[in-house]
Motif scaffolding. Structure first.
Motif, mmCIF file in Angstrom:
data_model
loop_
_atom_site.group_PDB
_atom_site.id
_atom_site.type_symbol
_atom_site.label_atom_id
_atom_site.label_comp_id
_atom_site.label_asym_id
_atom_site.label_seq_id
_atom_site.Cartn_x
_atom_site.Cartn_y
_atom_site.Cartn_z
ATOM 1 N N UNK A 16 40.655 35.471 44.115
ATOM 2 C CA UNK A 16 40.948 34.051 44.346
ATOM 3 C C UNK A 16 40.162 33.151 43.389
ATOM 4 N N UNK A 17 38.895 33.453 43.198
ATOM 5 C CA UNK A 17 38.057 32.612 42.339
ATOM 6 C C UNK A 17 38.296 32.865 40.862
ATOM 7 N N UNK A 18 38.745 34.080 40.545
ATOM 8 C CA UNK A 18 38.894 34.477 39.156
ATOM 9 C C UNK A 18 37.677 35.181 38.597
ATOM 10 N N UNK A 19 36.687 35.470 39.448
ATOM 11 C CA UNK A 19 35.466 36.144 38.986
ATOM 12 C C UNK A 19 35.786 37.513 38.393
ATOM 13 N N UNK A 20 36.625 38.285 39.103
ATOM 14 C CA UNK A 20 36.991 39.627 38.623
ATOM 15 C C UNK A 20 38.315 40.044 39.258
ATOM 16 N N UNK A 21 39.419 39.461 38.794
ATOM 17 C CA UNK A 21 40.715 39.793 39.390
ATOM 18 C C UNK A 21 41.124 41.241 39.126
ATOM 19 N N UNK A 22 41.804 41.817 40.099
ATOM 20 C CA UNK A 22 42.277 43.190 39.956
ATOM 21 C C UNK A 22 43.329 43.498 40.995
ATOM 22 N N UNK A 23 44.139 44.509 40.731
ATOM 23 C CA UNK A 23 45.266 44.839 41.610
ATOM 24 C C UNK A 23 44.845 45.706 42.789
ATOM 25 N N UNK A 24 43.715 46.405 42.654
ATOM 26 C CA UNK A 24 43.258 47.265 43.753
ATOM 27 C C UNK A 24 41.737 47.236 43.828
ATOM 28 N N UNK A 25 41.216 47.840 44.872
ATOM 29 C CA UNK A 25 39.776 47.788 45.142
ATOM 30 C C UNK A 25 38.954 48.391 44.004
ATOM 31 N N UNK A 26 39.391 49.538 43.499
ATOM 32 C CA UNK A 26 38.622 50.206 42.444
ATOM 33 C C UNK A 26 38.616 49.378 41.159
ATOM 34 N N UNK A 27 39.737 48.773 40.853
ATOM 35 C CA UNK A 27 39.821 47.927 39.658
ATOM 36 C C UNK A 27 38.865 46.739 39.762
ATOM 37 N N UNK A 28 38.854 46.096 40.935
ATOM 38 C CA UNK A 28 37.955 44.971 41.149
ATOM 39 C C UNK A 28 36.494 45.429 41.083
#
Length: 210
Positions: free
Chosen positions: A147-159
């Motif tokens: 939401x914030x754009x700190x570390x966007x990713x499609x899944x938990x591991x990616x984030x």
């Protein structure tokens, strides 16, 4: 989001809460491990109510193992999935006794080999008990990161991998706690409280509520 903005975000979160920690009650790595296993799909408040009764009676691998599955269930039956969790905790205690001299291991592979311990649980223990810069991504952290754009990713591991890579090193050890608390109390799922958020002007969420 650029590095400068991330640095500002975590500087503000640190200034607001210099010594963040988990809201689970524990006094040893073993107690933390058991509390985190029990916390899957349960609230920290609910887990604390159970462990506040359990740990004064049994807070070592042998003591909990000696309770047996049925004995342990009496203490944790108010927690969701308590049947499966009781089985896993007893098996984990047996492995700690047999393989690790009743000590909680401080490596990911050894932790993830324990029943009921996945990557997220291992990361919490590594980070909170052993002060390793691990990032346990739960639903709150996943939401805040995207939401914030700190570390966007499609899944938990990616984030998780992006957070570890992108968060400035000075903040990495405590970032897990800042993000989870921010998601739990400010950047809520249904209605984020943008108007009272200390990083609102740095956040890249397009649908702010203020």
């Amino acid at each position: 989001m650029n590095k400068e903005k991330r640095t500002q975000i975590f500087t503000r979160l640190r200034d607001q809460n210099p010594n963040p920690t988990t809201e689970l009650n524990y006094s040893s790595p073993f107690e933390l491990l058991i509390a985190v296993i029990l916390s899957a799909q349960a609230t920290d408040v609910g887990v604390n109510k159970a462990t506040d009764k359990l740990f004064p009676i049994a807070n070592t691998p042998k003591a909990i193992f000696d309770l047996g599955v049925d004995g342990l269930k009496e203490y944790i039956k108010t927690i969701g999935l308590f049947n499966a969790k009781a089985e896993n905790v007893i098996k984990t205690c047996k492995m700690l006794i047999d393989l690790h001299d009743s000590e909680v291991p401080d490596t990911r592979d050894a932790l993830e080999a324990l029943p009921g311990v996945g990557r997220k649980t291992a990361n919490v223990v590594l980070n909170t008990a052993f002060k390793q810069p691990a990032m346990a991504v739960d639903t709150h952290i996943f939401r805040v990161s995207n939401r914030t754009g700190i570390a966007p990713g499609k899944n938990v591991l990616e984030v998780e991998k992006r957070l570890v890579r992108l968060i400035p090193k000075d903040f990495l050890l405590d970032a897990h706690h800042w993000l989870i608390l921010h998601g739990r109390y400010v950047c809520k799922a249904r209605k984020p409280q943008c108007g009272s958020c200390i990083i609102e002007d740095l956040c890249e969420f397009k649908e702010k509520t203020s």
